[in-house]
Design a protein around this motif. Structure first.
Motif, short mmCIF file in Angstrom:
data_model
loop_
_atom_site.label_atom_id
_atom_site.label_comp_id
_atom_site.label_asym_id
_atom_site.label_seq_id
_atom_site.Cartn_x
_atom_site.Cartn_y
_atom_site.Cartn_z
N LEU A 295 -8.02 16.12 34.99
CA LEU A 295 -9.21 15.67 36.03
C LEU A 295 -9.69 14.45 35.60
O LEU A 295 -9.58 13.77 34.62
CB LEU A 295 -10.26 16.85 35.56
N VAL A 296 -9.77 13.73 36.69
CA VAL A 296 -10.65 12.29 36.72
C VAL A 296 -11.57 12.49 37.70
O VAL A 296 -11.24 12.42 38.97
CB VAL A 296 -9.56 11.19 36.84
N TRP A 297 -12.86 12.09 37.52
CA TRP A 297 -14.07 12.01 38.26
C TRP A 297 -14.64 11.04 38.69
O TRP A 297 -15.54 10.95 39.45
CB TRP A 297 -15.15 13.33 37.65
N ALA A 298 -14.34 9.76 37.83
CA ALA A 298 -15.13 8.42 38.07
C ALA A 298 -14.18 7.34 37.83
O ALA A 298 -13.07 7.45 36.98
CB ALA A 298 -16.21 8.26 37.02
N GLY A 299 -14.16 6.30 38.70
CA GLY A 299 -13.58 5.30 38.49
C GLY A 299 -14.25 4.00 37.36
O GLY A 299 -15.35 4.57 37.12
N SER A 300 -13.84 2.82 37.43
CA SER A 300 -14.52 1.75 36.56
C SER A 300 -15.48 1.32 37.40
O SER A 300 -15.53 0.94 38.67
CB SER A 300 -13.38 0.70 36.38
N PRO A 301 -16.64 1.33 36.88
CA PRO A 301 -17.95 0.84 37.61
C PRO A 301 -18.01 -0.76 38.06
O PRO A 301 -18.51 -1.07 39.01
CB PRO A 301 -19.18 1.05 36.88
N ARG A 302 -17.57 -1.72 37.27
CA ARG A 302 -17.29 -3.13 37.47
C ARG A 302 -18.48 -3.70 38.21
O ARG A 302 -18.68 -4.17 39.12
CB ARG A 302 -16.38 -3.12 38.83
N LEU A 303 -19.47 -3.43 37.03
CA LEU A 303 -20.83 -3.94 37.47
C LEU A 303 -21.10 -5.38 37.82
O LEU A 303 -22.03 -5.78 38.40
CB LEU A 303 -21.90 -3.24 36.47
N ASN A 304 -20.16 -6.02 37.27
CA ASN A 304 -20.18 -7.36 37.50
C ASN A 304 -19.76 -7.96 38.76
O ASN A 304 -19.89 -9.23 39.12
CB ASN A 304 -19.40 -8.38 36.33
N ARG A 305 -19.17 -7.21 39.60
CA ARG A 305 -18.76 -7.37 40.87
C ARG A 305 -19.61 -6.43 41.83
O ARG A 305 -18.84 -5.41 42.09
CB ARG A 305 -17.30 -7.37 41.06
N PRO A 306 -20.49 -7.01 42.61
CA PRO A 306 -21.53 -5.80 43.06
C PRO A 306 -20.58 -5.17 44.32
O PRO A 306 -20.80 -3.82 44.57
CB PRO A 306 -22.45 -6.87 43.92
N ALA A 307 -19.79 -5.91 45.14
CA ALA A 307 -19.01 -5.04 46.32
C ALA A 307 -18.26 -4.02 45.56
O ALA A 307 -18.16 -3.09 46.37
CB ALA A 307 -18.29 -6.03 46.99
N LEU A 308 -17.45 -4.35 44.63
CA LEU A 308 -16.72 -3.37 43.82
C LEU A 308 -17.32 -2.18 43.39
O LEU A 308 -17.03 -0.87 43.42
CB LEU A 308 -15.61 -4.01 42.88
N ALA A 309 -18.63 -2.63 42.47
CA ALA A 309 -19.42 -1.29 42.25
C ALA A 309 -19.98 -0.76 43.30
O ALA A 309 -20.10 0.68 42.91
CB ALA A 309 -20.74 -2.10 41.62
N ARG A 310 -20.21 -1.06 44.36
CA ARG A 310 -20.73 -0.13 45.48
C ARG A 310 -19.43 0.57 46.06
O ARG A 310 -19.54 1.95 46.10
CB ARG A 310 -21.11 -1.09 46.72
N ILE A 311 -18.22 0.19 45.91
CA ILE A 311 -17.16 0.97 46.12
C ILE A 311 -16.92 2.38 45.54
O ILE A 311 -16.73 3.35 45.37
CB ILE A 311 -15.85 0.26 46.70
N THR A 332 -7.11 25.98 32.68
CA THR A 332 -7.45 25.03 31.66
C THR A 332 -7.50 23.88 32.20
O THR A 332 -6.40 23.31 32.64
CB THR A 332 -6.17 25.19 30.63
N THR A 333 -8.75 23.07 32.00
CA THR A 333 -8.88 21.58 32.67
C THR A 333 -8.70 20.91 31.25
O THR A 333 -9.20 21.13 30.46
CB THR A 333 -10.11 21.64 33.37
N VAL A 334 -8.15 19.52 31.71
CA VAL A 334 -7.88 18.74 30.54
C VAL A 334 -8.39 17.40 31.18
O VAL A 334 -7.91 16.94 32.28
CB VAL A 334 -6.43 18.49 30.48
N SER A 335 -9.36 16.44 30.48
CA SER A 335 -9.90 15.48 30.86
C SER A 335 -8.87 14.29 30.71
O SER A 335 -8.23 14.04 29.79
CB SER A 335 -11.17 15.04 30.13
N LEU A 336 -8.62 13.35 31.90
CA LEU A 336 -7.96 12.38 31.93
C LEU A 336 -8.83 11.05 31.95
O LEU A 336 -8.18 10.01 32.42
CB LEU A 336 -6.86 12.32 32.83
N GLN A 337 -10.05 11.48 31.96
CA GLN A 337 -11.04 10.43 32.12
C GLN A 337 -11.36 9.47 31.08
O GLN A 337 -11.52 9.75 29.81
CB GLN A 337 -12.30 11.15 32.65
N LYS A 338 -11.55 8.10 31.35
CA LYS A 338 -11.68 7.13 30.36
C LYS A 338 -13.10 6.54 30.68
O LYS A 338 -13.59 6.59 31.77
CB LYS A 338 -10.44 6.10 30.18
N GLY A 339 -13.76 5.53 29.72
CA GLY A 339 -14.97 4.79 29.93
C GLY A 339 -16.20 5.78 29.90
O GLY A 339 -16.19 6.89 29.07
N GLU A 340 -17.31 5.06 30.31
CA GLU A 340 -18.65 5.73 30.19
C GLU A 340 -18.77 7.07 30.87
O GLU A 340 -19.18 8.00 30.12
CB GLU A 340 -19.53 4.81 30.82
#
Length: 446
Positions: A295-311, A332-340
């Motif tokens: 499972l992966v449920w989130a991307g990189s937030p990229r908060l330093n680039r507002p347009a990408l953060a919005r996406i 059985t679920t296995v996290s493949l999630q990195k980051g916050e």
């Protein structure tokens, strides 16, 4: 204020507005409008202040009969996700001035976000006619065409992303001459990645046909991808994109290869996980009952680039919304999630928490070794979905309402990855129906 000339009042109002002192700024704008009741710049600023305070109806009354003002107001409303009101403003701007390119482009972008693809293409074409040398308008047109599957024209327009004036373009010195399709027999060429990890994985496949043309291919990508992409057939050498690059006769962006070669995607798999690492994770995951689902449920937030953060905010969802998947018996679920976002695991009831091996993962080669031992990967639109597809593993991707061009319109399969199934979000922000559909499909497998 001793000096109350219009120029001084306006400067003070803008300063107060920028500092967040909205009441003070509103008072100054009102004083200015007594002195200059029809001054468009003052009316624009006051209208934007009213919008920021949630006073939309008053802002529209203040906005003058100038197309630029309506366009500016629409842009603010769009940023606040007031989609219908923003569309009204853009159309009002165009009624006043049909040749206002900014309003045409903004309306096209808004229509894209609401999933109206044919209208989007029409309006981006109109914007390109008004400003044929504007790289961002041409890039937007290219993305819309690619989403519609109009590849030949889409790839051509997509090349505008490399224009020096394009948003996000990063100029750097590259070895050799730009490759435009010249014969490569006996030549060397640097194929370099751009944009995100997923883009590099998706387009690295083109190193193989370029090598088949007789070239020595050097692949320059993010360091985190070097171990993974070293398995692509035909590559002579790899280099970290952020380091020194070797001398070559030619260079080309990986994402330009479809345009230069005039080809559609090739077959997958085109990468392979390292056998020794696959064996290690096979032993580690062996006790887990199947099916085993990453499972992966989130991307990189990229908060330093507002347009990408919005996406990213649109493509990601909280882990808790995947509870219908996490609660399925026998899975059985296995996290493949990195980051916050990985920290969300701790907030779930213990019986719903996925297995989390990702603290031991430092690059995508290790992620690939884990994926090789899973029965399925379910991911939002992130690089992990590309890795699973490039490995030829079953992967289900959750695509946001105005999904990326590469997942096409109205299709649940992908020409890029034959093992991929696409689940499209039908309404912006509404992930519940998507998750329910995925849960039903997963239950049918287990």
């Amino acid at each position: 204020m001793a000096d109350s000339t219009p120029q001084t009042l306006f400067a003070a109002a803008v300063a107060a507005h920028g500092a967040g002192r909205q009441d003070e700024a509103a008072g100054l704008y009102r004083r200015l409008l007594i002195l200059l009741p029809a001054q468009a710049q003052v009316l624009d600023h006051f209208g934007l202040l009213l919008v920021s305070r949630g006073l939309l109806s008053r802002a529209i009354r203040v906005t003058p009969q100038a197309a630029e003002s309506w366009c500016n107001l629409g842009a603010v409303l769009r940023d606040q996700d007031a989609v219908a009101e923003a569309e009204t403003c853009f159309r009002r701007a165009l009624a006043l001035r049909p040749d206002l390119a900014a309003a045409v482009n903004n309306l096209a972008a808004l229509l894209k976000e609401t999933g109206r693809l044919s209208e989007t293409i029409g309006w981006f074409r109109a914007a390109a006619r008004l400003q044929p040398d504007h790289p961002d308008i041409r890039c937007n047109l290219g993305a819309a065409l690619l989403r519609a599957g109009l590849y030949e024209e889409g790839w051509r327009e997509h090349e505008w992303r490399l224009h020096p004036a394009a948003l996000g373009h990063q100029k750097r010195d590259l070895p050799g001459r730009p490759w435009r399709g010249e014969p490569l027999l006996g030549k060397s060429i640097l194929l370099y990645g751009e944009q995100g990890f997923g883009d590099m994985v998706q387009f690295a496949r083109y190193a193989t046909p370029v090598a088949a043309a007789g070239a020595k291919v050097v692949l320059a990508v993010a360091p985190e991808l070097i171990g993974l992409l070293s398995s692509i057939p035909g590559i002579s050498a790899l280099a970290p994109l952020n380091g020194p690059l070797p001398d070559c006769d030619y260079h080309a962006a990986l994402m330009s290869c479809p345009h230069i070669l005039g080809t559609l995607p090739g077959d997958a798999p085109y990468i392979a996980a390292a056998p020794d690492r696959v064996a290690v994770w096979a032993e580690r995951l062996k006790p887990l009952p199947g099916p085993r689902v990453g499972l992966v449920w989130a991307g990189s937030p990229r908060l330093n680039r507002p347009a990408l953060a919005r996406i990213d905010a649109q493509r990601s969802l909280p882990l808790a919304k995947l509870s219908p998947l996490l609660a399925l018996p026998g899975v059985t679920t296995v996290s493949l999630q990195k980051g916050e976002a990985a920290k969300q695991i701790a907030g779930l009831p213990e019986q719903l928490r996925p297995i989390d091996p990702m603290e031991e993962v430092s690059d995508f080669a290790e992620t690939a070794a884990i994926i090789a031992n899973l029965d399925l990967v379910i991911s939002v639109d992130t690089a992990v979905a590309h890795v699973a597809g490039a490995l030829g593993r079953p992967v289900w991707i959750l695509s946001r309402h105005d999904g990326c061009w590469r997942w096409l319109e109205g299709r649940d399969d992908s020409p890029w990855y034959p093992t991929m199934r696409v689940f499209h979000q039908e309404r912006p922000g509404k992930w519940g129906p998507v998750v329910e559909e995925v849960a039903r499909a997963l239950a049918a497998l287990s």
